[in-house]
Design a protein around this motif. Structure first.
Motif, PDB file in Angstrom:
ATOM      1  N   VAL A  89      72.842   6.065  19.051  1.00 31.42           N
ATOM      2  CA  VAL A  89      73.644   7.114  19.818  1.00 31.42           C
ATOM      3  C   VAL A  89      73.971   6.273  21.341  1.00 31.42           C
ATOM      4  O   VAL A  89      75.214   6.162  21.769  1.00 31.42           O
ATOM      5  CB  VAL A  89      73.325   8.546  19.932  1.00 31.42           C
ATOM      6  N   ALA A  90      72.958   6.136  21.762  1.00 33.16           N
ATOM      7  CA  ALA A  90      73.006   5.591  23.057  1.00 33.16           C
ATOM      8  C   ALA A  90      73.654   4.114  23.244  1.00 33.16           C
ATOM      9  O   ALA A  90      74.381   3.605  24.094  1.00 33.16           O
ATOM     10  CB  ALA A  90      71.297   5.268  23.618  1.00 33.16           C
ATOM     11  N   THR A  91      73.378   3.382  22.084  1.00 36.72           N
ATOM     12  CA  THR A  91      73.854   1.933  21.836  1.00 36.72           C
ATOM     13  C   THR A  91      75.574   1.974  21.643  1.00 36.72           C
ATOM     14  O   THR A  91      76.198   1.372  22.394  1.00 36.72           O
ATOM     15  CB  THR A  91      73.411   1.423  20.767  1.00 36.72           C
ATOM     16  N   ASP A  92      75.905   2.998  21.007  1.00 32.18           N
ATOM     17  CA  ASP A  92      77.338   3.259  20.702  1.00 32.18           C
ATOM     18  C   ASP A  92      78.009   3.878  21.959  1.00 32.18           C
ATOM     19  O   ASP A  92      79.110   3.372  22.349  1.00 32.18           O
ATOM     20  CB  ASP A  92      77.526   4.415  19.582  1.00 32.18           C
ATOM     21  N   ALA A  93      77.268   4.597  22.622  1.00 35.04           N
ATOM     22  CA  ALA A  93      77.985   4.949  24.211  1.00 35.04           C
ATOM     23  C   ALA A  93      78.079   3.996  25.012  1.00 35.04           C
ATOM     24  O   ALA A  93      79.118   3.687  25.736  1.00 35.04           O
ATOM     25  CB  ALA A  93      76.997   6.054  24.494  1.00 35.04           C
ATOM     26  N   ALA A  94      76.923   2.857  24.819  1.00 34.09           N
ATOM     27  CA  ALA A  94      76.833   1.656  25.827  1.00 34.09           C
ATOM     28  C   ALA A  94      78.291   0.804  25.591  1.00 34.09           C
ATOM     29  O   ALA A  94      78.883   0.525  26.378  1.00 34.09           O
ATOM     30  CB  ALA A  94      75.845   1.087  25.935  1.00 34.09           C
ATOM     31  N   LYS A  96      80.859   1.785  24.119  1.00 31.68           N
ATOM     32  CA  LYS A  96      82.210   2.470  24.386  1.00 31.68           C
ATOM     33  C   LYS A  96      82.649   2.200  25.845  1.00 31.68           C
ATOM     34  O   LYS A  96      83.749   1.851  26.078  1.00 31.68           O
ATOM     35  CB  LYS A  96      82.370   3.866  23.999  1.00 31.68           C
ATOM     36  N   ILE A  97      81.572   2.273  26.653  1.00 30.00           N
ATOM     37  CA  ILE A  97      81.549   2.163  28.052  1.00 30.00           C
ATOM     38  C   ILE A  97      82.016   0.705  28.534  1.00 30.00           C
ATOM     39  O   ILE A  97      82.875   0.576  29.260  1.00 30.00           O
ATOM     40  CB  ILE A  97      80.338   2.657  28.813  1.00 30.00           C
ATOM     41  N   GLN A  98      81.243  -0.183  27.621  1.00 30.74           N
ATOM     42  CA  GLN A  98      81.528  -1.667  27.975  1.00 30.74           C
ATOM     43  C   GLN A  98      83.093  -1.935  27.511  1.00 30.74           C
ATOM     44  O   GLN A  98      83.742  -2.582  28.195  1.00 30.74           O
ATOM     45  CB  GLN A  98      80.702  -2.318  27.300  1.00 30.74           C
ATOM     46  N   ALA A  99      83.460  -1.286  26.564  1.00 28.14           N
ATOM     47  CA  ALA A  99      84.825  -1.680  25.950  1.00 28.14           C
ATOM     48  C   ALA A  99      85.660  -1.275  27.057  1.00 28.14           C
ATOM     49  O   ALA A  99      86.945  -1.772  27.332  1.00 28.14           O
ATOM     50  CB  ALA A  99      85.042  -1.174  24.682  1.00 28.14           C
ATOM     51  N   SER A 100      85.668  -0.040  27.311  1.00 33.26           N
ATOM     52  CA  SER A 100      86.615   0.526  28.101  1.00 33.26           C
ATOM     53  C   SER A 100      86.601  -0.073  29.632  1.00 33.26           C
ATOM     54  O   SER A 100      87.797  -0.133  30.319  1.00 33.26           O
ATOM     55  CB  SER A 100      86.303   2.140  28.429  1.00 33.26           C
ATOM     56  N   PHE A 101      85.613  -0.530  30.156  1.00 28.62           N
ATOM     57  CA  PHE A 101      85.428  -1.314  31.274  1.00 28.62           C
ATOM     58  C   PHE A 101      86.209  -2.671  31.134  1.00 28.62           C
ATOM     59  O   PHE A 101      86.893  -2.870  32.106  1.00 28.62           O
ATOM     60  CB  PHE A 101      84.213  -1.347  31.932  1.00 28.62           C
ATOM     61  N   ARG A 102      85.927  -3.192  30.070  1.00 26.87           N
ATOM     62  CA  ARG A 102      86.571  -4.376  29.910  1.00 26.87           C
ATOM     63  C   ARG A 102      88.094  -4.392  29.710  1.00 26.87           C
ATOM     64  O   ARG A 102      88.889  -5.358  30.148  1.00 26.87           O
ATOM     65  CB  ARG A 102      86.052  -5.015  28.710  1.00 26.87           C
ATOM     66  N   GLY A 103      88.514  -3.406  29.123  1.00 29.63           N
ATOM     67  CA  GLY A 103      90.085  -3.103  29.164  1.00 29.63           C
ATOM     68  C   GLY A 103      90.780  -2.885  30.312  1.00 29.63           C
ATOM     69  O   GLY A 103      91.819  -3.358  30.721  1.00 29.63           O
TER      70      GLY A 103
END
Length: 118
Positions: A89-94, A96-103
């Protein structure tokens, strides 16, 4: 679930943490008394009360039984599963955060690049 210390529910989180720490210490103290064979008084209980309970207990053996070993194995398996689940769960959340920041960063860079071209 992690609650930030400045959030409104932080006092509840601190109470829960304190309760867990206290429960862990009490369990440690009881296990220590069990290992010592309840020969002396513990740090928080009278020796006469705990001594009389030890004499009445039908199962006071030093060697763990098959049921105890089996229960420990099951508990270890469940705890391992829960840790892996929380980690996923923590890895998936991280991710998602990384993907949204990169976008966000890519869109921002693209916007600044198109303004320079004009």
């Amino acid at each position: 679930m992690h609650v930030h210390p400045s959030s409104p529910n932080s006092s509840q989180s601190e109470d829960d943490a304190a309760t867990k720490i206290q429960a862990g210490f009490r369990g440690y103290r009881v296990r220590k008394q069990m290992r010592q064979g309840r020969s002396g008084s513990g740090a928080g209980g009278s020796s006469s009360a705990s001594g009389s309970q030890a004499q009445r207990s039908p199962r006071v053996s030093k060697k763990p039984s098959l049921e105890d070993k089996s229960a420990a194995k099951i508990q270890a398996g469940v705890r391992g599963f829960l840790v892996r689940k929380r980690q996923k769960v923590a890895t998936d959340a991280a991710t998602k955060i990384q993907a949204s920041f990169r976008g966000f960063k890519t869109r921002k860079d693209l916007k600044s690049t198109t303004k320079k071209d004009k």
